[in-house]
Write a protein that holds these residues in place. Structure first.
Motif, short mmCIF file in Angstrom:
data_model
loop_
_atom_site.label_atom_id
_atom_site.label_comp_id
_atom_site.label_asym_id
_atom_site.label_seq_id
_atom_site.Cartn_x
_atom_site.Cartn_y
_atom_site.Cartn_z
N LYS A 58 0.92 -1.27 0.06
CA LYS A 58 0.01 -0.06 0.19
C LYS A 58 0.86 1.32 -0.01
N ASN A 59 1.95 1.26 0.90
CA ASN A 59 2.91 2.48 0.85
C ASN A 59 3.84 2.56 -0.08
N PRO A 60 3.96 3.29 -1.04
CA PRO A 60 5.05 3.59 -1.81
C PRO A 60 6.40 4.02 -1.00
N VAL A 61 7.61 3.67 -1.78
CA VAL A 61 8.67 4.41 -1.62
C VAL A 61 9.22 5.25 -2.56
N THR A 62 10.18 6.24 -2.51
CA THR A 62 10.45 7.27 -3.32
C THR A 62 11.67 6.88 -4.30
N VAL A 63 11.66 7.51 -5.35
CA VAL A 63 12.49 7.58 -6.39
C VAL A 63 12.75 9.12 -6.98
N SER A 64 13.91 9.30 -7.32
CA SER A 64 14.15 10.58 -7.91
C SER A 64 13.91 10.82 -9.47
N LYS A 65 13.36 11.78 -9.88
CA LYS A 65 13.09 11.97 -11.24
C LYS A 65 14.29 11.57 -12.30
N ALA A 66 15.44 11.78 -11.82
CA ALA A 66 16.77 11.09 -12.45
C ALA A 66 16.77 9.91 -12.64
N GLN A 67 16.41 9.28 -11.55
CA GLN A 67 16.53 7.72 -11.37
C GLN A 67 15.63 7.28 -12.33
N VAL A 68 14.16 7.86 -12.67
CA VAL A 68 13.33 7.26 -13.41
C VAL A 68 13.78 7.41 -14.88
N ALA A 69 14.59 8.57 -14.98
CA ALA A 69 15.10 9.00 -16.37
C ALA A 69 16.26 8.00 -16.75
N GLU A 70 17.03 7.73 -15.90
CA GLU A 70 18.06 6.74 -16.31
C GLU A 70 17.62 5.31 -16.55
N PHE A 71 16.60 4.81 -15.82
CA PHE A 71 16.00 3.73 -16.30
C PHE A 71 15.44 3.60 -17.73
N ALA A 72 14.52 4.76 -18.10
CA ALA A 72 14.00 5.15 -19.32
C ALA A 72 15.08 5.06 -20.58
N GLU A 73 16.35 5.69 -20.04
CA GLU A 73 17.34 5.93 -21.17
C GLU A 73 18.04 4.39 -21.37
N VAL A 74 17.82 3.36 -20.48
CA VAL A 74 18.18 2.16 -20.58
C VAL A 74 17.24 1.22 -21.60
N ILE A 75 16.16 1.46 -21.39
CA ILE A 75 14.96 0.53 -21.70
C ILE A 75 14.34 1.07 -23.14
N HIS A 76 14.43 2.53 -23.09
CA HIS A 76 13.88 3.22 -24.33
C HIS A 76 12.73 3.18 -24.69
N HIS A 77 11.71 2.70 -23.91
CA HIS A 77 10.05 2.82 -24.15
C HIS A 77 9.55 2.35 -22.67
N PRO A 78 8.27 2.68 -22.74
CA PRO A 78 7.69 2.29 -21.49
C PRO A 78 7.36 0.94 -21.43
N ASN A 79 7.43 0.10 -20.51
CA ASN A 79 7.36 -1.48 -20.38
C ASN A 79 6.12 -1.56 -19.54
#
Length: 244
Positions: free
Chosen positions: A209-230
């Motif tokens: 139920k409770n989320p944890v945090t992630v920075s906007k930069a960390q989400v962007a790093e993941f996107a740069e590797v995968i290249h598309h929403p998954n």
């Protein structure tokens, strides 16, 4: 079905031919979620299944769920870029106890944006901790990430991500899945499926139920590797209860 689901899971863990085995599936266009069932006979549940994942967790029923019992060791020793996600594989020793059975942690992997929704809310990132018991039954613990402070667990993992599909790298220091969990372990429970082909059902889903945090930069790093929403779109509940 249980063995088939586990076989699909282990194929995903063990080698990068998983995508080809499932009919070259993807997340958009002719290989996207709406077409998965047409790509391989093994994927029939992606279209005809009635207990599919992910879902929008809303209208939950209070069921006094038992506290989760988890014992996660520092067993995450490798990370795989399989072209669909980034996946950390585990050596034996980490486990979840559920319904009187021991479920071994096999791997965890990420989806951006989140696949499951909570009361209609989508999160920028979701992690799935995938477990299997001795009979091949699957249980997934899901954790949502909301935008905020840098996530320390991801800060240790992200610099080691393989940048190209098909690559696997050994982690410099073994990781524990416990570092990904929120401080409080309240959860929703429902019966669902794998969210990727072959979409096998009978998976026990436990969504924190409770989320944890992630920075906007960390989400962007993941996107740069995968290249598309998954993320697979949410599926109809079809009368399934969501328990909390």
């Amino acid at each position: 079905m249980k063995r088939f689901a586990l076989a699909a899971l282990m194929a995903c863990i063990g080698h990068t031919a998983f995508a080809a085995d499932a009919g070259h599936w993807g997340y958009a266009g002719a290989e996207g979620p709406e077409q998965w069932a047409k790509l391989s006979p093994d994927n029939y549940a992606c279209q005809s299944g009635k207990n599919q994942s992910p879902v929008d967790l809303k209208g939950s029923i209070h069921a006094a769920l038992k506290p989760l019992k988890m014992d996660y060791k520092a067993g995450g020793n490798e990370v795989l870029n399989n072209g669909h996600t980034l996946q950390v594989g585990f050596t034996p020793g980490s486990a979840l106890w559920l319904d009187g059975e021991r479920f071994e942690l096999k791997q965890y992997h990420f989806h951006a944006p989140s696949e499951n929704l909570i009361a209609g809310v989508s999160y920028p990132l979701e992690v799935h901790l995938v477990h299997a018991d001795k009979d091949g039954n699957l249980a997934v613990v899901a954790v949502m990430f909301k935008e905020g402070a840098e996530n320390k667990a991801l800060a240790a993992l992200w610099p080691q991500l393989p940048k190209e599909a098909g690559l696997k790298t050994a982690l410099a220091t073994p990781l524990s899945a416990a570092a990904l969990l929120p401080a409080k372990h309240a959860y929703y429970r429902f019966s669902g499926s794998l969210t990727t082909p072959p979409c096998s059902e009978g998976v026990r889903w436990l969504v924190m139920k409770n989320p944890v945090t992630v920075s906007k930069a960390q989400v962007a790093e993941f996107a740069e590797v995968i290249h598309h929403p998954n993320n697979r779109p949410v599926q109809a509940l079809n009368g399934r209860p969501v328990l909390d």
